[in-house]
Design a protein around this motif. Structure first.
Motif, mmCIF file in Angstrom:
data_model
loop_
_atom_site.group_PDB
_atom_site.id
_atom_site.type_symbol
_atom_site.label_atom_id
_atom_site.label_comp_id
_atom_site.label_asym_id
_atom_site.label_seq_id
_atom_site.Cartn_x
_atom_site.Cartn_y
_atom_site.Cartn_z
ATOM 1 N N VAL A 153 -4.306 16.502 -20.697
ATOM 2 C CA VAL A 153 -5.693 16.238 -20.306
ATOM 3 C C VAL A 153 -6.117 14.784 -20.500
ATOM 4 C CG1 VAL A 153 -6.406 18.621 -20.788
ATOM 5 C CG2 VAL A 153 -6.532 16.921 -22.619
ATOM 6 N N ALA A 182 -9.047 12.080 -18.201
ATOM 7 C CA ALA A 182 -10.351 12.083 -18.894
ATOM 8 C C ALA A 182 -10.948 10.676 -18.857
ATOM 9 C CB ALA A 182 -10.160 12.524 -20.343
ATOM 10 N N TRP A 241 -12.375 7.812 -20.818
ATOM 11 C CA TRP A 241 -12.343 7.317 -22.191
ATOM 12 C C TRP A 241 -13.478 6.315 -22.415
ATOM 13 C CZ3 TRP A 241 -7.689 7.391 -25.694
ATOM 14 C CH2 TRP A 241 -6.742 8.339 -25.288
ATOM 15 N N LEU A 285 -11.174 8.861 -27.162
ATOM 16 C CA LEU A 285 -11.439 10.115 -26.450
ATOM 17 C C LEU A 285 -11.533 11.225 -27.484
ATOM 18 C CD1 LEU A 285 -11.586 11.727 -23.734
ATOM 19 C CD2 LEU A 285 -9.121 12.069 -23.961
ATOM 20 N N SER A 315 -12.185 15.440 -28.103
ATOM 21 C CA SER A 315 -12.186 16.726 -27.400
ATOM 22 C C SER A 315 -13.625 17.220 -27.201
ATOM 23 C CB SER A 315 -11.361 17.767 -28.163
ATOM 24 O OG SER A 315 -11.807 17.864 -29.486
ATOM 25 N N LEU A 347 -14.983 16.770 -23.751
ATOM 26 C CA LEU A 347 -14.281 17.401 -22.633
ATOM 27 C C LEU A 347 -14.800 18.828 -22.449
ATOM 28 C CD1 LEU A 347 -10.619 16.234 -23.429
ATOM 29 C CD2 LEU A 347 -12.203 15.274 -21.759
#
Ligand SMILES: O=P(O)(O)OC[C@H]1O[C@@H](O)[C@H](O)[C@@H](O)[C@@H]1O
Length: 307
Positions: A88, A92, A94, A119, A121, A124
């Motif tokens: 992932v 994503a 950042w 980044l 979690s 997300l």
């Protein structure tokens, strides 16, 4: 300034004075999409890859985390079945954290520029349905005159006392620009066992007769299992020059990938003949899973050196 934001703040550009070296990092995936030593570009970037955040970048240095390949490639993938191919992190958005080398010099007094990206979690949406462990990633990209160093810091950030060790793999999917993928050569992996993904992931060994690796137009999708080599050397061939790769010992695997003409034909984001312009040499943890206790950080670093 060693660091500027360009293209509507979507790219962090690192530069050394006098045009000695530069690197561009797209905040999407924290993907290094350009690394120049002088005016010579060292990374491949497909002319057909979208750079608008709609798909992983075909070129540069995509970051693979927390699973290399599709999870189905790994027998011990329990709890990881829903993680998308190559994870992932590469798809994503950042955050740019900071520019550490404010005065443009590193501890050895060399001209240097570093940018850090983060980044979490928590940023997300829906990650819990794919990957159960909360994490924080910090990625440092450092440029000196001849080197590009990338360091990925992976923290298992669960606050629950019941949290099991976090399982992951990670890899730098380096697309290295070459004059010709047919004739460039790769040295440093002789004697290693590898999984040949072009041949049903059969286990093989790189014998001295096949060293250095020269693809000669054949596809390669090989996961060299380690131990971590001190040095992997890419030579460009008759025109001279190349790159050296070193990495931290905790990431012992090395993937050598080029799809050749046949494999490239099915890749919509690769321009015509693009497969001849790169070889991927990808250090990382790509066989078996790392297990990280909560609160702990795992750091994986690589350095690419222009020679
Ligand atoms: O198309 P993707 O997801 O970027 O993957 C490209 C290649 O990445 C390599 O790391 C894998 O070993 C290959 O099997 C894969 O084809």
């Amino acid at each position: 300034m060693p660091l500027t934001l360009v293209k509507n703040d979507s790219i962090a550009r690192l530069e050394l004075p006098g045009g000695k070296a530069s690197a561009d990092v797209l905040l999407y995936g924290a993907t290094v999409i350009s690394w120049k030593v002088g005016s010579a570009e060292k990374l491949f970037l497909s002319k057909k890859t979208p750079l608008d955040g709609s798909a992983a970048i075909r070129g540069g240095i995509p970051l693979v985390f927390p699973v290399f390949g599709p999870a189905s490639d790994h027998e011990d993938n329990e709890g990881l079945e829903n993680v998308p191919r190559h994870g992932v992190a590469r798809t994503a958005q950042w955050q740019l954290k900071q520019n550490k080398e404010v005065d443009g010099k590193n501890a050895q007094g060399q001209e240097s520029a570093t940018a850090s990206f983060a980044l979490s979690s928590q940023d997300l949406p829906g990650i819990d349905s794919k990957y159960q462990w909360p994490f924080e990633l910090v990625y440092d990209v450092t440029l000196t005159a001849k080197n590009l160093t990338t360091s990925l810091h992976i923290t298992h950030s669960s606050s629950s006392s019941a949290s099991a060790p976090m399982r992951f793999q990670c890899l730098c999917h380096n697309y290295l620009a070459v004059p010709s993928s047919l004739s460039c050569s790769v040295k440093g992996l002789v004697g290693q066992c590898y999984l040949d993904k072009t041949d049903g992931a059969k286990g093989k060994m790189l014998s001295p007769e096949k060293d250095p690796i020269i693809l000669n137009g054949q596809a390669s999708d090989a996961v060299y299992l380690g131990p971590a080599p001190d040095l992997v050397e890419l030579s460009y061939g008759s025109q001279g020059g190349g790159l050296q790769l070193t990495r931290s010992e905790n990431c012992p695997q090395t993937v050598v990938w080029n799809p050749a003409e046949e494999g490239a034909a099915g890749m919509k984001d690769l321009h015509e003949g693009g497969w001849k312009e790169y070889i991927c040499i990808e250090p990382g943890k790509a066989n078996g899973f790392e297990e990280l206790e909560k609160g702990q950080t795992f750091t994986f670093a690589q350095t690419l050196t222009a020679v």
